[in-house]
Design a protein around this motif. Sequence first.
Motif, PDB file in Angstrom:
ATOM      1  N   PHE A   1       0.409  -1.197  -0.053  1.00 24.46           N
ATOM      2  CA  PHE A   1      -0.369   0.409  -0.099  1.00 24.46           C
ATOM      3  C   PHE A   1       1.232   1.323  -0.256  1.00 24.46           C
ATOM      4  O   PHE A   1       0.536   2.598  -0.662  1.00 24.46           O
ATOM      5  CB  PHE A   1      -1.063  -0.191   1.172  1.00 24.46           C
ATOM      6  CG  PHE A   1      -1.975  -1.048   0.616  1.00 24.46           C
ATOM      7  CD1 PHE A   1      -3.917  -0.820   1.369  1.00 24.46           C
ATOM      8  CD2 PHE A   1      -2.127  -2.468   0.459  1.00 24.46           C
ATOM      9  CE1 PHE A   1      -4.484  -1.202   1.048  1.00 24.46           C
ATOM     10  CE2 PHE A   1      -2.675  -3.380   0.207  1.00 24.46           C
ATOM     11  CZ  PHE A   1      -4.514  -2.371   0.359  1.00 24.46           C
ATOM     12  N   ASN A   2       1.853   1.203   0.609  1.00 23.00           N
ATOM     13  CA  ASN A   2       3.082   2.419   0.704  1.00 23.00           C
ATOM     14  C   ASN A   2       3.388   2.915  -1.011  1.00 23.00           C
ATOM     15  O   ASN A   2       3.738   3.358  -1.489  1.00 23.00           O
ATOM     16  CB  ASN A   2       4.215   1.693   1.525  1.00 23.00           C
ATOM     17  CG  ASN A   2       3.988   1.956   2.759  1.00 23.00           C
ATOM     18  OD1 ASN A   2       2.404   2.878   3.405  1.00 23.00           O
ATOM     19  ND2 ASN A   2       4.162   1.738   4.149  1.00 23.00           N
ATOM     20  N   LYS A   3       3.466   1.218  -1.363  1.00 26.75           N
ATOM     21  CA  LYS A   3       4.031   1.608  -3.134  1.00 26.75           C
ATOM     22  C   LYS A   3       2.891   1.897  -3.853  1.00 26.75           C
ATOM     23  O   LYS A   3       3.496   2.933  -4.737  1.00 26.75           O
ATOM     24  CB  LYS A   3       5.107   0.008  -3.728  1.00 26.75           C
ATOM     25  CG  LYS A   3       6.430   0.115  -2.712  1.00 26.75           C
ATOM     26  CD  LYS A   3       6.583  -1.558  -3.124  1.00 26.75           C
ATOM     27  CE  LYS A   3       8.001  -1.775  -3.001  1.00 26.75           C
ATOM     28  NZ  LYS A   3       8.196  -3.394  -3.558  1.00 26.75           N
ATOM     29  N   LEU A   4       2.188   1.671  -3.372  1.00 24.82           N
ATOM     30  CA  LEU A   4       0.216   2.228  -4.398  1.00 24.82           C
ATOM     31  C   LEU A   4       0.995   3.915  -3.951  1.00 24.82           C
ATOM     32  O   LEU A   4       0.243   4.263  -4.779  1.00 24.82           O
ATOM     33  CB  LEU A   4      -0.578   2.146  -3.935  1.00 24.82           C
ATOM     34  CG  LEU A   4      -1.169   0.314  -3.665  1.00 24.82           C
ATOM     35  CD1 LEU A   4      -2.404   0.064  -3.580  1.00 24.82           C
ATOM     36  CD2 LEU A   4      -1.343   0.441  -5.868  1.00 24.82           C
ATOM     37  N   GLU A   5       1.078   3.917  -3.103  1.00 24.42           N
ATOM     38  CA  GLU A   5       0.491   5.609  -2.255  1.00 24.42           C
ATOM     39  C   GLU A   5       1.700   6.824  -3.103  1.00 24.42           C
ATOM     40  O   GLU A   5       2.011   7.552  -3.858  1.00 24.42           O
ATOM     41  CB  GLU A   5       0.941   6.532  -0.764  1.00 24.42           C
ATOM     42  CG  GLU A   5      -0.336   5.275  -0.350  1.00 24.42           C
ATOM     43  CD  GLU A   5      -0.563   5.540   0.647  1.00 24.42           C
ATOM     44  OE1 GLU A   5       0.519   6.048   1.419  1.00 24.42           O
ATOM     45  OE2 GLU A   5      -1.807   4.773   1.513  1.00 24.42           O
ATOM     46  N   ASP A   6       3.652   5.886  -2.903  1.00 24.50           N
ATOM     47  CA  ASP A   6       4.247   6.799  -3.865  1.00 24.50           C
ATOM     48  C   ASP A   6       4.091   7.628  -5.683  1.00 24.50           C
ATOM     49  O   ASP A   6       4.388   6.870  -5.482  1.00 24.50           O
ATOM     50  CB  ASP A   6       5.529   5.453  -3.395  1.00 24.50           C
ATOM     51  CG  ASP A   6       5.715   5.543  -2.033  1.00 24.50           C
ATOM     52  OD1 ASP A   6       5.490   6.406  -1.878  1.00 24.50           O
ATOM     53  OD2 ASP A   6       7.277   4.834  -1.586  1.00 24.50           O
TER      54      ASP A   6
ATOM     55  N   GLU B   1      -7.662   5.408  -5.383  1.00 24.37           N
ATOM     56  CA  GLU B   1      -8.314   6.554  -6.473  1.00 24.37           C
ATOM     57  C   GLU B   1      -6.791   7.671  -7.452  1.00 24.37           C
ATOM     58  O   GLU B   1      -6.008   8.235  -6.562  1.00 24.37           O
ATOM     59  CB  GLU B   1      -9.041   7.634  -7.004  1.00 24.37           C
ATOM     60  CG  GLU B   1      -9.308   8.634  -7.587  1.00 24.37           C
ATOM     61  CD  GLU B   1     -10.785   9.451  -7.596  1.00 24.37           C
ATOM     62  OE1 GLU B   1     -11.069   9.792  -9.048  1.00 24.37           O
ATOM     63  OE2 GLU B   1     -11.028  10.040  -6.475  1.00 24.37           O
ATOM     64  N   LYS B   2      -7.089   6.911  -8.606  1.00 23.85           N
ATOM     65  CA  LYS B   2      -5.682   7.793  -9.365  1.00 23.85           C
ATOM     66  C   LYS B   2      -5.758   8.733 -10.916  1.00 23.85           C
ATOM     67  O   LYS B   2      -6.386   7.759 -11.074  1.00 23.85           O
ATOM     68  CB  LYS B   2      -4.639   6.996  -9.837  1.00 23.85           C
ATOM     69  CG  LYS B   2      -3.186   7.879 -10.138  1.00 23.85           C
ATOM     70  CD  LYS B   2      -2.165   6.479  -9.786  1.00 23.85           C
ATOM     71  CE  LYS B   2      -0.756   7.704 -11.345  1.00 23.85           C
ATOM     72  NZ  LYS B   2       0.392   6.661 -11.473  1.00 23.85           N
TER      73      LYS B   2
END
Length: 66
Positions: free
Chosen positions: A17-22, A40-41
């Motif tokens: 999840f940290n990689k998604l946010e990064d 969302e992105k």
Amino acid sequence: MDNIGGEQGLYRPDSYFNKLEDAGWVELEDKRLGHVQFFEKEGTVIAIEIHEDTFDIHEMNKDAKY
């Protein structure tokens, strides 16, 4: 993945999840439904459904109610 989810799917894989946010994905915390979390992105919404030792990723339809 081992050691994620727990019996009820409530423990998320934080490193993933940290990689998604990064990468620019923003969690829609107000939409969280137990073991399903939304991100969302750029107008695309995904749902991540966490299970014991696995998770599924679904792209939401633009008109989906969630």
